[in-house]
Enzyme design. Structure first.
Site, PDB file in Angstrom:
ATOM      1  N   GLY A 183       2.889  -0.532  13.087  1.00 59.81           N
ATOM      2  CA  GLY A 183       2.136   0.456  13.531  1.00 59.81           C
ATOM      3  C   GLY A 183       0.932  -0.157  14.484  1.00 59.81           C
ATOM      4  N   GLY A 239      -6.785   1.288  16.100  1.00 56.55           N
ATOM      5  CA  GLY A 239      -7.694   1.242  17.275  1.00 56.55           C
ATOM      6  C   GLY A 239      -7.828  -0.374  17.556  1.00 56.55           C
ATOM      7  N   PHE A 240      -7.899  -1.297  16.452  1.00 60.83           N
ATOM      8  CA  PHE A 240      -8.235  -2.644  16.839  1.00 60.83           C
ATOM      9  C   PHE A 240      -7.044  -3.553  16.546  1.00 60.83           C
ATOM     10  CE2 PHE A 240     -12.244  -0.587  15.781  1.00 60.83           C
ATOM     11  CZ  PHE A 240     -12.758  -0.527  16.972  1.00 60.83           C
ATOM     12  N   GLY A 241      -6.178  -3.170  15.564  1.00 55.12           N
ATOM     13  CA  GLY A 241      -5.371  -4.200  14.971  1.00 55.12           C
ATOM     14  C   GLY A 241      -3.709  -3.660  15.246  1.00 55.12           C
ATOM     15  N   ASN A 242      -2.632  -4.705  15.093  1.00 59.27           N
ATOM     16  CA  ASN A 242      -1.148  -4.360  14.745  1.00 59.27           C
ATOM     17  C   ASN A 242      -0.807  -4.505  13.217  1.00 59.27           C
ATOM     18  OD1 ASN A 242      -0.819  -3.793  17.477  1.00 59.27           O
ATOM     19  ND2 ASN A 242      -0.764  -5.930  17.807  1.00 59.27           N
ATOM     20  N   VAL A 243      -0.131  -3.751  12.602  1.00 61.90           N
ATOM     21  CA  VAL A 243       0.589  -3.826  11.286  1.00 61.90           C
ATOM     22  C   VAL A 243       1.999  -4.380  11.614  1.00 61.90           C
ATOM     23  CG1 VAL A 243       0.998  -3.023   8.929  1.00 61.90           C
ATOM     24  CG2 VAL A 243      -1.069  -2.561  10.295  1.00 61.90           C
ATOM     25  N   ASP A 270     -11.107   8.920   6.872  1.00 64.29           N
ATOM     26  CA  ASP A 270     -10.125   9.129   8.265  1.00 64.29           C
ATOM     27  C   ASP A 270      -8.785   9.530   7.541  1.00 64.29           C
ATOM     28  OD1 ASP A 270      -9.118   9.054  10.686  1.00 64.29           O
ATOM     29  OD2 ASP A 270      -8.682   6.754  10.465  1.00 64.29           O
TER      30      ASP A 270
END
EC number: 2.7.11.10
Length: 743
Positions: free
Chosen positions: A22, A25-29, A144
């Site tokens: 996934g 907003g700021f990161g990738n997993v 969230d």
């Protein structure tokens, strides 16, 4: 030390990147696997240059994650040493990997376009509700919650939901909230839009919105509008309103009820509507319902819903499902009385079967219908049969069409805008899937009837074996009895001229012979045996029948076609296109026709099963009666045999006492007979024996011992004969007691 972001397929020591899970907003997993151990980890890394505030936010998420430990909150784990470096001035975050994907992926499946199944909804409520309470106890507000932040993991055959992404927890900067939450505003509580003070109740709103979407397939309030647009319209709603939609005229309608169609039973619908009214209250102070026994009222009510014991009963005579909320310790008889009220089937004619064909035990409470830990009518069912019927007349009337489906069926070529068409086609997919599931449930009921029949057949086989064994034993005893009495009568006739005679005894023996013939009739089981063998053959044929296997392939194919049509429609632009429903209506019609065909076959086969079972039910008492008759005949035969044996031994006693009287004359039964006193070998015989043994080289000691023993036996027998002669002098035959003949 800082390094560039890891690229797809990259290798970090023994860790290989396998997939991108996934992007936020700021990161990738990304998913990493250890080549040496096979261990999997989800690694979150920063993909952008962050402001100081966002760097603090990133680090705060890591700190929060590391101190949490709950089955419904994703766990942080140690970052592998090979990845323990900074990317864009922030460290990696390592988490447990959940292979089931996120909730959004599940909701996007065409089969869930009108909501998840009841069992899935209740499972989600339980898991996420538990996770939210845990976070709030730890003084953490998620803020969230949305389907993208709920991941799924299979654990011991059960789907477990876990909350992820705590990057916007309570301490985050409130002023930057609106820009930070771009793309996820649909689930935000109203006070966050308005930049007002907030509390844990913001998570209640998000939770309620998410559960509503899981039930209906779309969000509760004007889901086609942008958040800022619907915000102004929805703020006027009543505190009981949980749903708002726009009419064709553009008018906004509010409702306190869940929309149809959905997959919840009526009992659950009523409870969840009340529960959602607490969660979707516009007023943040009133939201959640206040405290009840130290807990928010919404969670108390949620637990009550999850702890409901509801039994779902499929009436196989009407194909309708009846749901009953069980009271504590409710008896099965009480439940059956309620079933009679709803179905008209009297309690004495109700047969309630579990999926494996096991009948409910009337001695146990009604809760035996409910499986512990299993929720939702889609997960289990009890099947109701009417014992007074063996012919079931299905198929029954198909599901009724909704207003919008009826509209396109009446005119399949009518052009509708894409947004409306999506809703109509979603209902069409749900309708087609529902017809297929209706058949599947009825087939499962037929299977339960087959398993019940096989249980009865097993019992029939056991009773048949008992009957055959008893019959064979009786036959063998009769054969022995007849042969022995024939011999006894022959020998009796032979000795009548010079021995003992009794007309009364002779008559009794001949009566026994006649009775034995009657007893033989009790062991005649040929007709029953043939009937049972015929039933066994019939059952085998029913098992081999194509109708004993699922016949829903055509319906499953039509369901897949309906889903494909819906998937093709979904990405089309809503602003530029109109379309008709010709293809979808064809699928609807074909599915109804297909269901009608397979249900005719199913109920025809079911009627044969029930007819066969009724034959067994009718046979069982006949077999039981036959076995009892055989046992009675066997017992009577043994009594006659014992009586005759007592008579024979009595005759033997008389014969022994009479033997001494024969010396007075062969014609007189009263004159004692003087027997030879030497009934053993004389001297010449002893010499012959000595000669024979000597010839065989036997030792003299053995010979002497044998001769001495012979002499002892001779003296003993002579003594017995003398004693008998003395007794005969005191008694005559005519004075003997013959009363035993009457016994």
């Amino acid at each position: 030390m800082e390094k560039p972001p890891v690229q797809h397929g990259a290798v970090c020591g023994p860790w290989d990147m396998k997939d991108r899970l996934g992007t936020g907003g700021f990161g990738n997993v990304c998913l990493y696997q250890n080549r040496e151990t096979g261990e999997l980890k989800a690694i979150k890394s920063c993909r952008l240059e962050l402001s100081m505030k966002n760097k603090e936010r990133w680090c705060q998420e890591i700190q929060i994650m590391k101190r949490l430990n709950h089955p419904n909150v994703v766990k942080a784990c140690e970052v592998p040493p090979e990845m323990d470096f900074l990317v864009n001035d922030v460290p990696h975050l390592a988490m447990e990997y959940c292979a089931g994907g996120d909730l959004r992926k599940l909701l996007n499946k065409p089969e869930n376009c009108c909501g998840l199944k009841e069992s899935q909804v209740l499972n989600l409520m339980s898991d996420i509700g538990s996770g939210i309470q845990y976070l709030h106890e730890k003084r953490i507000i998620h803020r969230d919650l949305k389907p993208e932040n709920i991941v799924l993991q299979e654990c011991n055959g059960k789907t477990v939901h876990k909350i992820i992404d705590l990057g916007y927890a309570k301490d985050l900067d409130q002023g930057s909230l609106c820009t930070s939450f771009v793309g996820t505003l649909q689930y935000l509580a109203p006070e966050l839009f308005e930049n007002k003070p907030y509390s844990v109740t913001v998570d209640y709103w998000s939770f309620g919105t998410m559960v509503f979407e899981c039930i209906a397939g779309f969000r509760p309030f004007l889901h086609n509008m942008q958040p800022f647009t619907w915000h102004e319209k929805i703020k006027k709603k009543d505190h009981k309103h949980i749903y708002a939609y726009e009419e064709m005229s553009g008018e906004i309608r509010f409702s306190s009820y869940l929309p149809q169609p959905n997959n919840l039973c009526s009992i659950i619908v009523d409870k969840i509507e009340t529960w959602l009214q607490l969660l979707l209250n516009w007023d943040p102070i009133q939201r959640g319902g206040g405290m009840d026994c130290g807990r928010p009222q919404c969670f108390v009510l949620m637990d009550q819903i999850l702890n409901l014991k509801i039994v779902h009963i499929l009436n196989m005579t009407s194909a309708k499902i009846h749901s009953f909320h069980l009271q504590p310790e409710e008896s099965l008889h009480t439940l059956q009385s309620r079933i009679e009220t709803e179905t008209g089937i009297s309690t004495c004619n109700q047969e309630l079967l579990l999926e494996m064909g096991v009948s409910l035990d009337p001695r146990k409470p009604a809760s035996q219908c409910v499986i512990d830990g299993v929720k939702g009518w889609d997960s289990y069912m009890v099947y109701l049969f009417d014992k007074s019927k063996t012919v079931y007349e299905g198929p029954f009337q198909s599901r009724s069409l909704s207003e919008c489906l009826n509209y396109i069926v009446q005119d399949s070529k009518v052009q509708l805008p894409i947004p409306q068409l999506r809703k109509v086609w979603a209902e069409a997919v749900h309708y087609v899937s529902g017809l297929k599931e209706d058949y599947s449930r009825l087939f499962q009921g037929q299977r339960a009837a087959m398993l019940s029949l096989l249980r009865f057949n097993t019992n029939l086989t056991k009773m048949k074996n008992t009957m055959v064994s008893a019959s064979q034993q009786l036959g063998a005893k009769l054969q022995f009895f007849k042969r022995s009495i024939e011999i006894d009568l022959e020998r009796y006739s032979d000795q009548m001229a010079y021995g003992i005679s009794s007309e009364k005894m002779l008559r009794a023996w001949k009566e026994m012979e006649d009775k034995a013939v009657c007893f033989g009739k009790a062991g005649k089981i040929h007709f029953l045996d043939e009937t049972i063998m015929g039933l066994h053959t019939e059952i085998v044929e029913l098992q081999k029948s194509p109708c004993a296997r699922r016949q829903g392939d055509v319906m499953e194919h039509l369901e897949q076609r309906a889903m494909e049509l819906y998937k093709q429609l979904k990405p089309r632009s809503p602003d530029k296109a109109y379309s008709d429903s010709t293809e979808m209506v064809k699928i609807l019609v074909q599915t109804v026709q297909g269901q009608d065909r397979v249900l005719k076959e199913l109920f025809g086969h079911l009627s044969k099963l029930l007819g066969c079972k009724q034959k067994i039910i009718d046979l069982l008492p006949q077999i039981e009666m036959t076995v009892n008759n055989i046992k009675e005949a066997d017992s009577s035969l043994m009594q006659m045999q014992a009586k005759r044996q007592r008579e024979i031994w009595h005759l033997l006693k008389i014969a022994c006492t009479q033997s001494s009287a024969r010396s007075l004359g062969p014609a007189s039964v009263e004159t004692p007979i003087t027997p030879r006193t030497s009934a053993w070998p004389d001297q010449s015989s002893s010499q012959a024996l000595f000669s024979m043994l000597t010839t065989k080289d036997k030792s003299r000691e053995i010979l002497r011992h044998t001769i001495d023993k012979n002499s002892d036996y001779q003296k003993l027998l002579s003594s017995l004969i003398l004693q008998t002669q003395t007794t005969m002098e005191q008694n005559s035959l005519m004075s003997l007691d013959f009363s035993w003949l009457n016994k």
